[in-house]
Structure formats: C-alpha cells, structure tokens
Write an enzyme that holds these catalytic residues in place. Structure first.
Site, PDB file in Angstrom:
ATOM      1  N   ASP A  85     -11.316   2.721   3.958  1.00 38.24           N
ATOM      2  CA  ASP A  85     -11.350   1.107   4.025  1.00 38.24           C
ATOM      3  C   ASP A  85     -12.951   0.624   3.937  1.00 38.24           C
ATOM      4  O   ASP A  85     -13.250  -0.244   3.691  1.00 38.24           O
ATOM      5  CB  ASP A  85     -10.890   0.580   5.510  1.00 38.24           C
ATOM      6  CG  ASP A  85      -9.707  -0.236   5.191  1.00 38.24           C
ATOM      7  OD1 ASP A  85      -9.666  -1.100   4.023  1.00 38.24           O
ATOM      8  OD2 ASP A  85      -8.882  -0.676   6.140  1.00 38.24           O
ATOM      9  N   GLN A  87      -4.773  -1.947   9.583  1.00 41.04           N
ATOM     10  CA  GLN A  87      -4.936  -3.017   8.930  1.00 41.04           C
ATOM     11  C   GLN A  87      -5.240  -4.175   9.756  1.00 41.04           C
ATOM     12  O   GLN A  87      -5.098  -4.336  10.993  1.00 41.04           O
ATOM     13  CB  GLN A  87      -3.251  -3.523   8.622  1.00 41.04           C
ATOM     14  CG  GLN A  87      -3.123  -4.762   7.914  1.00 41.04           C
ATOM     15  CD  GLN A  87      -3.615  -4.661   6.501  1.00 41.04           C
ATOM     16  OE1 GLN A  87      -3.618  -3.512   5.718  1.00 41.04           O
ATOM     17  NE2 GLN A  87      -3.913  -5.711   5.879  1.00 41.04           N
ATOM     18  N   LYS A 125       0.885  -1.344   0.070  1.00 40.22           N
ATOM     19  CA  LYS A 125       0.015   0.006  -0.052  1.00 40.22           C
ATOM     20  C   LYS A 125       0.889   1.251   0.017  1.00 40.22           C
ATOM     21  O   LYS A 125       0.769   2.158  -0.588  1.00 40.22           O
ATOM     22  CB  LYS A 125      -1.045  -0.217   1.181  1.00 40.22           C
ATOM     23  CG  LYS A 125      -2.141  -1.032   1.213  1.00 40.22           C
ATOM     24  CD  LYS A 125      -2.577  -1.405   2.419  1.00 40.22           C
ATOM     25  CE  LYS A 125      -3.618  -2.565   2.234  1.00 40.22           C
ATOM     26  NZ  LYS A 125      -4.491  -3.051   3.253  1.00 40.22           N
TER      27      LYS A 125
HETATM   28  N1  GUN Z   1      -6.989  -7.273   5.644  1.00 44.45           N
HETATM   29  C1  GUN Z   1      -7.501  -7.849   4.756  1.00 44.45           C
HETATM   30  N2  GUN Z   1      -8.094  -6.970   3.740  1.00 44.45           N
HETATM   31  C2  GUN Z   1      -7.978  -5.697   4.242  1.00 44.45           C
HETATM   32  C3  GUN Z   1      -8.639  -4.481   3.726  1.00 44.45           C
HETATM   33  O1  GUN Z   1      -9.025  -4.177   2.759  1.00 44.45           O
HETATM   34  N3  GUN Z   1      -8.227  -3.422   4.501  1.00 44.45           N
HETATM   35  C4  GUN Z   1      -8.015  -3.502   5.875  1.00 44.45           C
HETATM   36  N4  GUN Z   1      -7.592  -2.621   6.756  1.00 44.45           N
HETATM   37  N5  GUN Z   1      -7.174  -4.909   6.268  1.00 44.45           N
HETATM   38  C5  GUN Z   1      -7.234  -5.689   5.630  1.00 44.45           C
END
Ligand code: GUN
Length: 289
Positions: free
Chosen positions: A116, A93, A49
């Site tokens: 998110d 996350q 990211k």
């Molecule tokens: N863990 C797995 N997929 C995601 C996501 O799209 N966002 C976040 N914050 N954590 C994740």
C-alpha cells in the site's frame, strides 16, 4: 475533450502482470487483505482486489477480524503476516473502524511487504526519489494513467486538491520528482486554502482528491486543463437498486466539456488503484525471491 479510461488502462496493466506472473517458477505471489468490520465501501473494494488478484494468478488471503479487535490484537495479526514467508504483500483496508490507530497499523506492516506504500519508510523513499520502495497505489496509478495518456507533467502547473496520506501528499511528491513524465510545478490546496478557485484555475493538470461529491465546479477549471478525479463518493439515488450511485469530486457534466482530458467516475482512477496494488505485490514477490 478526451476521456481517460482507467478501465482500459488498468486492463492493459492487468494483462501485462498476468503474463509476467505466468513466468514465475515455484509458488504464486500472495497478498494478504485485512478488512476490519463491514464498512460497505471497504467490502466492495476488498472484493474487487480479491477478484483482480485471482485474474492475474496472485493468491489472496482474506482476513476479516471483527470490529471488536483491539489495537494489540490487530498489531499481533500484522506481526504474524510479517513473519509468514508465504505472504508477499499486506494490505489493511482503510478506514479502520472505531478507535483503532490506523497510522500505527500502517507502520507495523513490514516495509518490504507494504504494498500500500503507507509505511513511513516507503513514503520517505518517494521524497528521496528512491524506487526500491512502494509508492501508494492511487498516486502511482495516476502517474501511470497520465504517462499512458501522453500527458507529460514537465513544466506544467499541477494543482492537487487534498493533502491526505493516501493520495494528496504522495501524488504531489511523485509529480514533483525529477524524472521522465514528472517534473511538475506542484501546488497543494486544502481546506484552509484561501481563494481555492483562484489557484485551481491556474492548473494545467488538476487532481481532485478531497472526498466531497462535485466539489470542483466549472468556475474552478481553466479551459484545456487535464482533470484527474480521485473521488469515489456514494450519493443517494432512488432510481438505483442499491439506493446510491458513485460520483467523483468533480462536477463531471459541467466540467468535462471545458477540459482537454478528464477521468470519469466510476471507471477512472479506481481501477488503476487496484492494478497498481497488483503491480506492487508482484514487485514485493520478485524482491523476496
Ligand atoms: N482506502 C481507500 N484507498 C485505499 C488504499 O489504496 N488502500 C487501502 N488499504 N485502503 C484504502
């Protein structure tokens, strides 16, 4: 059978966003990435990211609290980011380690910075077909990938396997929406579903999001179906330097020849999620200007 390349579609979206961000006056959009602890998959996702943000011209702020952080401290950290006018998007996350209450943390993020799309308000806006909010990145990425691969869900039976907050529920809502590209007839299957293969075999579009390696086998897929594999599972592989390899929720080698279109793992839904995160961050920035 045609492969739907998430790598290629994500690269196109990233190039589009890069051109858009280049036109912005003043400061660049800023995304705060919060990762608690050192889960190896989370370390790799956050790195990706950060790298993609840099590619587009989005500033990222990486915050790495220790696993010992308390719920109160983590929520205070989110409050600080909510109140920071220099931060447009906040991502925590998932999964959070230990006893931390993930849902409470997701709800603490200001809905305007919830890139998110995990906040109650943003999930509700998907149900209400209100596009002013943020759709969560993996479901939004799947819709984008289908649209850009000329798969129209209208009238099709879309079967989602998995009911998570992050993928299963929101993708079902997006596929159901009364708008171009959507209008699917949606069924959600899960761990308590009776005779799951009988239902998945009816799918014109099958979305596998259960997080179990190779769960979807050949006998569960209708010939000619479109198959979207959301799984990113690490399985031991001694032939790899890392000691593992990534496989999806679909038994790709056996299932792919049956399908009309299928996404690979890796290089399918994964890169789309990151691209949509950047799209949401850019949207948050634009809405705040
Ligand atoms: N863990 C797995 N997929 C995601 C996501 O799209 N966002 C976040 N914050 N954590 C994740």
């Amino acid at each position: 059978m045609e492969l739907i390349s998430g790598n290629e579609i994500a690269a196109t979206i990233i190039a589009e966003l890069k051109s858009e961000v280049a036109t912005f006056k003043g400061r660049a959009p800023c995304l705060a990435l919060v990762r608690v602890g050192d889960d190896p998959a989370s370390v790799s996702y956050v790195k990706k990211k950060e790298k993609t943000a840099a590619e587009i011209g989005v500033t990222s702020r990486i915050i790495l609290p220790p696993e010992t952080i308390t719920q109160t401290e983590l929520e205070a950290l989110i409050d600080d980011l909510n109140n920071d006018a220099g931060v447009d998007g906040i991502l925590v996350q998932s999964p959070l380690p230990g006893d931390l209450n993930e849902l409470a943390v997701f709800r603490r993020v200001s809905p305007e910075k919830d890139v998110d799309g995990f906040h109650t308000l943003n999930l509700g806006k998907i149900a209400q077909e209100d596009d002013t909010g943020f759709a969560s990145c993996t479901p939004a990425g799947i819709m984008e990938m289908l649209a850009r691969s000329d798969v129209d869900l209208r009238g099709k039976h879309v079967v989602v396997v998995g009911r998570s907050l992050i993928v299963g529920k929101p993708i079902a809502l997006l596929a159901l929406q009364k708008k171009a590209g959507a209008n699917g007839t949606v069924t959600i299957c899960h761990s308590a579903t009776n005779d799951l293969p009988a239902i998945t075999r009816q799918a014109d579009v099958l979305i596998a999001a259960i997080g179990r390696p190779h769960f979807v086998t050949k006998d569960m897929v209708k010939p000619g179906a479109v198959v979207i594999d959301v799984g990113i599972n690490r399985i031991p592989d001694e032939t790899r330097k890392s000691g593992y390899r990534l496989v999806g929720d679909v038994d790709f080698d056996a299932v792919a020849p049956l399908t009309s279109k299928i996404t690979p793992v890796p290089g399918g839904v994964g890169p789309m999620t990151v691209a949509m995160l950047m799209k949401n961050t850019t949207k948050a920035y634009c809405l705040s200007q």
